[in-house]
Motif scaffolding. Structure first.
Motif, short mmCIF file in Angstrom:
data_model
loop_
_atom_site.label_atom_id
_atom_site.label_comp_id
_atom_site.label_asym_id
_atom_site.label_seq_id
_atom_site.Cartn_x
_atom_site.Cartn_y
_atom_site.Cartn_z
N LEU A 1 7.26 -20.08 3.21
CA LEU A 1 6.17 -19.61 4.05
C LEU A 1 5.39 -18.44 3.45
N LEU A 2 5.90 -17.81 2.40
CA LEU A 2 5.23 -16.64 1.85
C LEU A 2 3.85 -17.02 1.31
N ASP A 3 2.84 -16.27 1.73
CA ASP A 3 1.46 -16.49 1.27
C ASP A 3 1.33 -15.88 -0.13
N GLY B 1 0.81 -1.21 0.00
CA GLY B 1 0.00 0.00 0.00
C GLY B 1 0.84 1.26 0.00
N LEU B 2 1.96 1.25 0.73
CA LEU B 2 2.85 2.42 0.78
C LEU B 2 3.47 2.73 -0.58
N LEU B 3 3.66 1.68 -1.38
CA LEU B 3 4.41 1.84 -2.64
C LEU B 3 3.52 1.71 -3.88
N ALA B 4 2.24 1.49 -3.67
CA ALA B 4 1.32 1.31 -4.79
C ALA B 4 1.42 2.49 -5.76
N GLY B 5 1.41 2.17 -7.04
CA GLY B 5 1.54 3.20 -8.06
C GLY B 5 2.96 3.43 -8.51
N ASP B 6 3.94 2.97 -7.71
CA ASP B 6 5.35 3.13 -8.06
C ASP B 6 6.04 1.79 -8.29
N ILE B 7 5.31 0.69 -8.25
CA ILE B 7 5.90 -0.63 -8.44
C ILE B 7 5.87 -0.97 -9.93
N ILE B 8 7.05 -1.19 -10.51
CA ILE B 8 7.10 -1.48 -11.95
C ILE B 8 7.42 -2.94 -12.25
N GLN B 9 8.03 -3.63 -11.28
CA GLN B 9 8.29 -5.07 -11.43
C GLN B 9 8.17 -5.70 -10.05
N ALA B 10 7.90 -7.01 -10.04
CA ALA B 10 7.86 -7.76 -8.79
C ALA B 10 8.77 -8.98 -8.91
N HIS B 11 9.30 -9.42 -7.78
CA HIS B 11 10.15 -10.60 -7.74
C HIS B 11 9.45 -11.74 -7.03
N ALA B 12 9.86 -12.95 -7.40
CA ALA B 12 9.24 -14.15 -6.84
C ALA B 12 10.32 -15.07 -6.29
N LYS B 13 10.50 -14.99 -4.98
CA LYS B 13 11.25 -16.01 -4.25
C LYS B 13 10.47 -16.29 -2.98
N ASP B 14 10.98 -17.12 -2.11
CA ASP B 14 10.25 -17.52 -0.91
C ASP B 14 11.21 -17.52 0.27
N PHE B 15 10.70 -17.80 1.45
CA PHE B 15 11.57 -17.83 2.63
C PHE B 15 11.12 -18.90 3.61
N LEU B 16 12.08 -19.34 4.42
CA LEU B 16 11.84 -20.28 5.51
C LEU B 16 12.41 -19.68 6.79
N VAL B 17 11.89 -20.11 7.94
CA VAL B 17 12.44 -19.74 9.24
C VAL B 17 12.69 -21.02 10.01
N ASP B 18 13.94 -21.24 10.44
CA ASP B 18 14.26 -22.48 11.13
C ASP B 18 13.99 -22.36 12.63
N GLY C 1 15.18 -19.47 14.59
CA GLY C 1 14.68 -18.15 14.21
C GLY C 1 15.48 -17.48 13.11
N THR C 2 16.21 -18.27 12.32
CA THR C 2 17.00 -17.72 11.22
C THR C 2 16.20 -17.80 9.93
N LEU C 3 16.11 -16.69 9.22
CA LEU C 3 15.37 -16.64 7.96
C LEU C 3 16.32 -16.90 6.80
N THR C 4 15.93 -17.81 5.93
CA THR C 4 16.69 -18.09 4.71
C THR C 4 15.74 -18.09 3.52
N TYR C 5 16.29 -17.87 2.33
CA TYR C 5 15.47 -17.79 1.13
C TYR C 5 15.48 -19.10 0.37
N THR C 6 14.39 -19.34 -0.34
CA THR C 6 14.24 -20.56 -1.11
C THR C 6 13.39 -20.27 -2.35
N ALA C 7 13.17 -21.30 -3.16
CA ALA C 7 12.43 -21.12 -4.41
C ALA C 7 10.96 -20.81 -4.15
N ALA C 8 10.36 -20.01 -5.02
CA ALA C 8 8.95 -19.65 -4.89
C ALA C 8 8.09 -20.90 -4.82
N GLY C 9 7.20 -20.94 -3.81
CA GLY C 9 6.31 -22.09 -3.63
C GLY C 9 6.84 -23.11 -2.66
#
Length: 278
Positions: A236-238, A205-222, A225-233
């Motif tokens: 935990l990302l909804d 909502g803060l950035l609406a109207g100024d977003i020109i591209q979006a990225h697709a990756k995902d994340f896990l939390v072990d 409590g450490t966050l790491t990134y993983t493939a989309a799908g």
């Protein structure tokens, strides 16, 4: 939204081979990284012959480059490194103009001397913000000269670390040549996962109207409590909420996969297509 992928996902092969692999999974959009063309993401000089060949191959396969990776440390603690990054950025602008690529992706940077992708407490300092604004002024001059848009991605480790900082950054310039590339996974720290709906809605909502591209990756939390990134799908990302909120904010641009291996692309493409269809 149309799904694409970062070209450097296909590391270890030529740009032409990577394009062919994209086409095999039905992708027709890509962000180009010059590592696969010139050996460096920010080369000191262009290899126009190699770039022209890649552009020809992309057109033959029906693949369109929607952005060019231009990430260097915009607030590097070494002023000479900043100056060299700015000099090489103009080479990138020339390459983007040659291939007709409209957007160059930026990294707002970190004071961390080891990596632009690692946090440093001085990122929150007024001096870091001043350096960011000064460097951005230079880049906007180049963007105007070469008729380009600069895409800024809020990154937890960078000086523009979240949507609020991104909004303040945009408001400093109010330029049509400075826009946002949003990655939903980047909006989260471990303690924010339980507030996923609110984080996505407030951030977008803060950035609406100024977003020109979006990225697709995902994340896990072990468990620690450490966050790491993983493939989309695969995390935990909804994604229905993420993509639905983007769509409700009026975004219908490229959705680019990254943060995954080449053998994971097909699965993530199927996953994203399913979410978009729903």
């Amino acid at each position: 939204m149309e799904i694409g992928v970062f070209s450097n996902v296909y590391s270890g092969c030529t740009a032409e081979e990577g394009l062919a692999r994209m086409k095999e999974v039905g992708l027709t959009l890509a962000q180009l990284n010059l590592c696969s063309v010139c050996g460096e993401a920010l080369p000191a000089a262009l290899d126009e012959g190699a770039l022209t060949a890649v552009g020809r191959q992309a057109r033959a396969l029906g693949v369109r480059f929607v952005s060019l990776a231009g990430t260097f440390n915009l607030i590097d603690p070494d002023p000479e490194a900043r100056r060299e990054g700015l000099r090489r950025f103009e080479v990138l602008c020339q390459g983007a103009a040659l291939l007709g690529i409209p957007v160059i992706l930026l990294c707002t940077g970190s004071r961390n001397p080891r990596s632009q992708w690692q946090w440093h407490p001085d990122n929150a300092s007024p001096a870091a913000w001043r350096d960011l604004l000064a460097g951005t002024e230079r880049l906007l001059t180049l963007a105007e000269r070469y008729d380009l848009v600069l895409g800024v991605e809020p990154e937890p480790s960078n000086v523009v670390s979240d949507p609020r900082r991104a909004r303040a950054y945009l408001d400093e310039f109010r330029s049509d040549r400075l826009k946002i590339v949003l990655d939903g996974a980047n909006l989260f720290r471990p303690e924010l996962v339980s507030r996923m709906d609110r984080v996505l809605e407030e951030g977008i909502g803060l950035l609406a109207g100024d977003i020109i591209q979006a990225h697709a990756k995902d994340f896990l939390v072990d468990g620690a409590g450490t966050l790491t990134y993983t493939a989309a799908g695969k995390g935990l990302l909804d994604y229905p909420r993420y993509l639905g909120t983007l769509r409700a904010a009026g975004f219908d641009g490229p959705l680019l996969l990254h943060g995954l291996g080449p053998d994971e692309v097909a699965d993530s493409v199927r996953f994203l297509r399913g979410v978009l269809h729903e």
